[in-house]
Structures are given as C-alpha cells and as structure tokens.
Scaffold this active site. Sequence first.
Site, PDB file in Angstrom:
ATOM      1  N   ASN A 193      -5.372   7.023   3.695  1.00  0.00           N
ATOM      2  CA  ASN A 193      -4.976   6.439   4.975  1.00  0.00           C
ATOM      3  C   ASN A 193      -3.476   6.599   5.170  1.00  0.00           C
ATOM      4  O   ASN A 193      -2.687   6.188   4.314  1.00  0.00           O
ATOM      5  CB  ASN A 193      -5.312   4.945   5.014  1.00  0.00           C
ATOM      6  N   GLU A 194      -3.094   7.227   6.272  1.00  0.00           N
ATOM      7  CA  GLU A 194      -1.686   7.316   6.667  1.00  0.00           C
ATOM      8  C   GLU A 194      -0.764   7.660   5.486  1.00  0.00           C
ATOM      9  O   GLU A 194       0.132   6.902   5.118  1.00  0.00           O
ATOM     10  CB  GLU A 194      -1.226   6.014   7.319  1.00  0.00           C
ATOM     11  N   CYS A 203       8.388   9.293  -3.856  1.00  0.00           N
ATOM     12  CA  CYS A 203       8.545   8.692  -5.185  1.00  0.00           C
ATOM     13  C   CYS A 203       9.611   9.480  -5.945  1.00  0.00           C
ATOM     14  O   CYS A 203       9.773  10.691  -5.731  1.00  0.00           O
ATOM     15  CB  CYS A 203       7.213   8.712  -5.936  1.00  0.00           C
ATOM     16  N   TRP A 221       3.702  -5.221  13.941  1.00  0.00           N
ATOM     17  CA  TRP A 221       4.789  -4.908  13.025  1.00  0.00           C
ATOM     18  C   TRP A 221       6.092  -4.576  13.738  1.00  0.00           C
ATOM     19  O   TRP A 221       7.115  -4.370  13.106  1.00  0.00           O
ATOM     20  CB  TRP A 221       4.407  -3.743  12.115  1.00  0.00           C
ATOM     21  N   CYS A 275       7.510  12.691 -11.068  1.00  0.00           N
ATOM     22  CA  CYS A 275       7.915  13.461  -9.895  1.00  0.00           C
ATOM     23  C   CYS A 275       9.069  14.404 -10.233  1.00  0.00           C
ATOM     24  O   CYS A 275       9.115  15.531  -9.737  1.00  0.00           O
ATOM     25  CB  CYS A 275       8.295  12.524  -8.762  1.00  0.00           C
ATOM     26  N   ARG A 311       0.870  -1.167   0.000  1.00  0.00           N
ATOM     27  CA  ARG A 311       0.000   0.000   0.000  1.00  0.00           C
ATOM     28  C   ARG A 311       0.911   1.221   0.000  1.00  0.00           C
ATOM     29  O   ARG A 311       2.138   1.075  -0.028  1.00  0.00           O
ATOM     30  CB  ARG A 311      -0.932   0.009   1.215  1.00  0.00           C
ATOM     31  N   GLU A 357      -6.813   5.797  15.513  1.00  0.00           N
ATOM     32  CA  GLU A 357      -6.428   4.394  15.675  1.00  0.00           C
ATOM     33  C   GLU A 357      -5.561   4.224  16.912  1.00  0.00           C
ATOM     34  O   GLU A 357      -4.726   5.055  17.232  1.00  0.00           O
ATOM     35  CB  GLU A 357      -5.623   3.890  14.468  1.00  0.00           C
TER      36      GLU A 357
END
Length: 679
Positions: free
Chosen positions: A149-150, A155, A315, A160, A111, A307
């Site tokens: 999300n987060e 990149c 993790w 870029c 992700r 969260e």
Amino acid sequence: MINDKLPKIWYGGDYNPEQWEADIWDEDVRMFKLAGIDVATLNVFSWALNQPNEETYDFAWLDETIDRLHKNGIYTCLATSTGAHPAWMAKKYPDVLRVDYQGRKRKFGGRHNSCPNSPTYRKYSKLIAGKLAERYKDHPAVLIWHVSNEYGGYCYCDNCAAGFRTWLQQRYGTIEKLNKAWNTRFWGHTFYEWDEIVVPNELSEEWAGNRTNFQGISLDYRRFMSNSLLECYRIEYEELKKHTPDLPVTTNLMGFYPELDYFEWAKYLDVVSWDNYPSFNTPFSFTAMTHDLMRGLKSGQPFMLMEQTPSQQNWQPYNSLKRPGVMRLWSYQAVARGADTVMFFQLRRSIGACEKYHGAVIEHVGHEHTRVFRECAELGGELKQLSDSVLDARVDAKVGIIYDWENRWAVELSSGPSVGLNYVDEVHKYYAALFNRNVQTDMIGVEEDLGRYDVVIAPVMYMVKPGFADKVEAFVKDGGTFLTTFFSGIVNENDLVTTGGYPGELRKVLGIWAEEIDSLFPDQRNQIVMKSKLGSLEGSYECGLLCDLIHTEGAEVIAEYGDDFYAGMPVVTVNKFGKGEAWYVASSPDQAFLDGLLKHICDAKGIRPTLDNVPEQVEVARRVKDGKEILFLMNHGKQPAVVPVGDSPAVNLLDGTEQHGSIELPAHGVTILQRTVQA
C-alpha cells in the site's frame, strides 16, 4: 477492461471488517447494496492478523469475508497485507526496521516502516503473497491483486548501504567510472574501495532533505531507493503471477509523489492505480494534470482511481468537507481523464487511531440517512448506467508534456541557482495554459514515442538523458513542434554539466546558446517585450524566477527582455529545424503570456479545443470509444454556468435527452454527452 468478471466501472473502496464485531457485517452488506458498491478492497493492513507468529497463517476471517461479500454480488480487490509488518517480526528480526534520515534506528510502529533491503521483510512478504495467491487463485470473487500500500519512504541502514554499493558496482562496473560520474576529485572525495562509500544522509552528505554536497551521490541514492522498493513489489508480483497468471496486479501510487520513479514502476503494473487526495484549495487543473500523469504512465491505458475520500480527509492542517456535489464532480473528473474505477478510502469509518476522522461511505452514525451516503448511492447508480458507454474509452491527445522523476530529483538537489525553482509548479504552468483552453494533453515520460504528438513540451528539462536530444531532433525534423524552457539541457544523467554552452545537447535543435543565468528574488520581475504581434500576444508581459541570457544561432527572436543590463537580449525564440520548429522560453512567464503562446502554437498545428468559448470555471474532457466521443462537462464553480456544445446532436448519457446548442450546468454540476466523433 481490467477484469471481465465485472465488466463495468468498478465502484467501492477499502473495507476493514476485521476492525468490527460480526454483528455489524450484515448491515455493511445491506448498505453497500443500497450504494451500488460492487468492489471491496480487503486485507490491506492485516498481516499481523493473518500471521500471528512465524509459523502460523490463519485466513479464516478472510475466507468468510470474501465469501459473504461475493454471495451478495460484491467482488474483491485483494491486498497482500504487506504495507506494515507484524510486531513479532520487528521484535525477532530487527533488520526489518528502518534507519531514518538522521541515522536513528526505528522501533516498531506506524506503517511504511519496513526496510526495503531487509532479507527478513523480503522473505516473509514473498511467503504471505504466495500463500494468498495459492489459497484464492480460483476464487470467483477476486478481481485484482493489490500489493502492499502506497509504497514510499527511504531507509539508511547497513543493509541499504551494502545494497547501495552492490547496485553501484552493477551500474558503473569499476570504481574509476564511479569516481568520474560523481566528480569525486571535488573536495577530495575520491574512493578507492567500494566499502568506503556511505549512504547520503544527515550524517554524511545531505541536510534539510534535498540539500547535498554531492548531487551525483544523492541522485543515485534516490534511484537506488526507488529501485529497492520496486524490487520488493516485484518479489510479490512474481509470486502472485506464479499462481494466478491471468489476474492483474497493481499497487496504489500517489500522483506526483517525489520519492519513486513511477514511469519505471509502471512497467511492472498490469494496471496503474492511484490515490487522489486534493486539498480544498488545490487548483482543479493540478488534479486534472495528475490524472493525466497516471494515465500517461502506461501510454494512455485507463487507470484505477483506487482511493479518494467521500467527504473529508484527516491528515491535512485544515480538513474541509467536500461541499454538496463535489465528491461526484471530482469522481467524474477522474473518469473523464481515464479512470475505469471509482473507489474510496474508506467504506466504513474506523472508530480508533489516526484515521477515525477520515471520511467514509458509512459514517459513525452507522445508517444511510446522511448526505454523504445519499451522494455515494446516487453516484453508484449513475456509474452502473454509464459503464457500457465509457468503459475502456481512450483519451486522444495531440500535445504531450514531458515529466521525469530523475530530472525532478536533479533539479531539487541542485545547489542553485534559486531555491524558488519548483519543477512541478513550472510543469503545471504549461499544463494549465492548455487546460484553460480545454486542449487534451498527455503527461509523458522521456521514453515515450514523441511521434504520437504534434506538440511536445518539456519544461525545465535540466537533465538530458542519453538519446533524448536525438529523439527531439528527429521529432522536430519530421514536422513536430518542441518547446523547452530556461534551465534546460544543463547536465547529463549523472548531473555533470554538459560543457560547450547551455542548453548542451539541445543547443543544435533550439538554435541558441545561453551565457549566464540570472536568479531573481521573489519580489523582482523582468519583462517579456514582444518584437511584433504573435497571435493574441502583443506588448509586454512579466517574467521572473530565472532569466537565461541567450544568444541566437539561427533562431528567430520573438521577444526580448525589457529590464536590467540584459534588456534587449532574447527571451523567447523559435528555430526552424527540418520540417518543424523548436521554441525556447528563457524565463518563467506570467500565465497570460503562456496562455497566448500555447494558443498560437496549437492554432498553428491545427489543434483545437475540445469545446470553444467555455466559461472559466468549467472543465471539458473527452474520451473516445467505437467511433463515439464522450464529453464530460464539469462545473468547478459555485455558480451555474452556460456551456455552448455546438449544433451536432448529442445524447445526455445520464438522462437520455438530446442536447445541442447550449446547456446550463449547476454549481458543481456534471453533464456527460455522447455523439459521433467529429471529422
């Protein structure tokens, strides 16, 4: 209040019913009700389910889920699902895939794998956000939008690189100004055309993450990447607001996450939300500081705890269980420091992939007869009871500590003087000295109004941005107390040294100048020798890491170095400036010295602890609402603790009893008291 559809402390978390068969959904609802869950975050990683191909959108499962939950009194925090793009998109449009730091083109997977400057990603993330907003704009269950999300990860692809050059042209206007800002005559780096500029990674200027040949180039790329990801968020934000102007929009931040400038991001969040995942051995003062930073992003506005884990993470190298009472304790730590929600990842444990061993309200056993579920249900009941008293209460602080992401980037990119210099750790040392005395503290950015505070502390303020020194001078002239440290005032916003003597633009207000900076090895220490007693400070204390060799220009010498060839030179000074004073600490002291110094400074300004004589393992925090103060007493220790709370009558908000004198907190226990604000 975040949304008056649900005027209470929200309680819930991430829910992924699409990972389960339908025969379990009613059981989920039953258990949510038992636990007091009233908000479910949906659709966080469902883009591939919502959009199986380029032309087709299917939200039937989401319609059914939102309706089923709402029918049972459970509201929705609705995510846009753009945290991970679908496989078909990566296959058909490879520009959506990132190029990593080593210059390798990624394949589909993981992700945070979307290039923030991909036209494809921006096009389809805007489309799906718009379709969701149009579909659910009038749904009574939807409380807030949760974009992606987060956000994180850089990149280095051709898109870029092209975007970076455009961004640079907008920032500097001409190639000549860019060359000057980057000091490109060093090592023959002068640029004559914009397309000669390449991204700084392991193929060009950088290595090992934060080592670089050209700090200006690398610093600007971090600014550009933070801005690129923010643009992706803003594309969705604006699309959502087009259809639902009255619904708040957020995205979940990650505390001291290094890659994004959250003070800049916060300008475009209706409410700050963040994900709190301390380790078993994270100092509880550091977690408190992070909550205070999240609150400080929007000048003290209450935030969302989006969260946390009910039990354990998955993790980290060693994923300890939260001991009995710790989930409740850490939840109240968030509420005490400004959270108006308590939410978890996750509500039901996944059965496959990399988060199947991450804790959940509903464990793999699938029923409510677990320690974790019992603790969650008890907390749910308490939060409902507390909501009227706590919701929208504010934290009032007279001390502000400045934290700046761009300054952090510059410190970490610096080619010296010490690999041991850690900006966040130095900030935490000063925060901990205040935390240890239960002094309320705001974590603030350089753009904040300093006049709100009596004391402002700026540890390792290496980069001085335009106008900041003037703000400090005005603050001190007007009676404020300012403190900064070694390795401050060195460079401007382009990481170019301010010549004429360190600490550059801060030299006048501090009344000192620094000639050299000594870097100490980890096993080396020097001494801070007090010239006379200062409050509780007397004798000598250890210091290390860096030692500025300073000369006074009007400042009073409070302490001198005790060792080495610069023994007898100033190490701590204070300069009277207008109605106020400016302190300089020229090395990194031990905690005992900082505790004493900040006690002296706070005492001089009449800044009192929230409570006195509190045991070391007990944290005290305070929120204020409608002329009442809410005191949170939290025992982080493994043994009971007795806390003196004074003789003013107070009501225990959890059991309704009147409290005064002293109270006993069990191990990991919490007591919440309400009383009239003391004059």
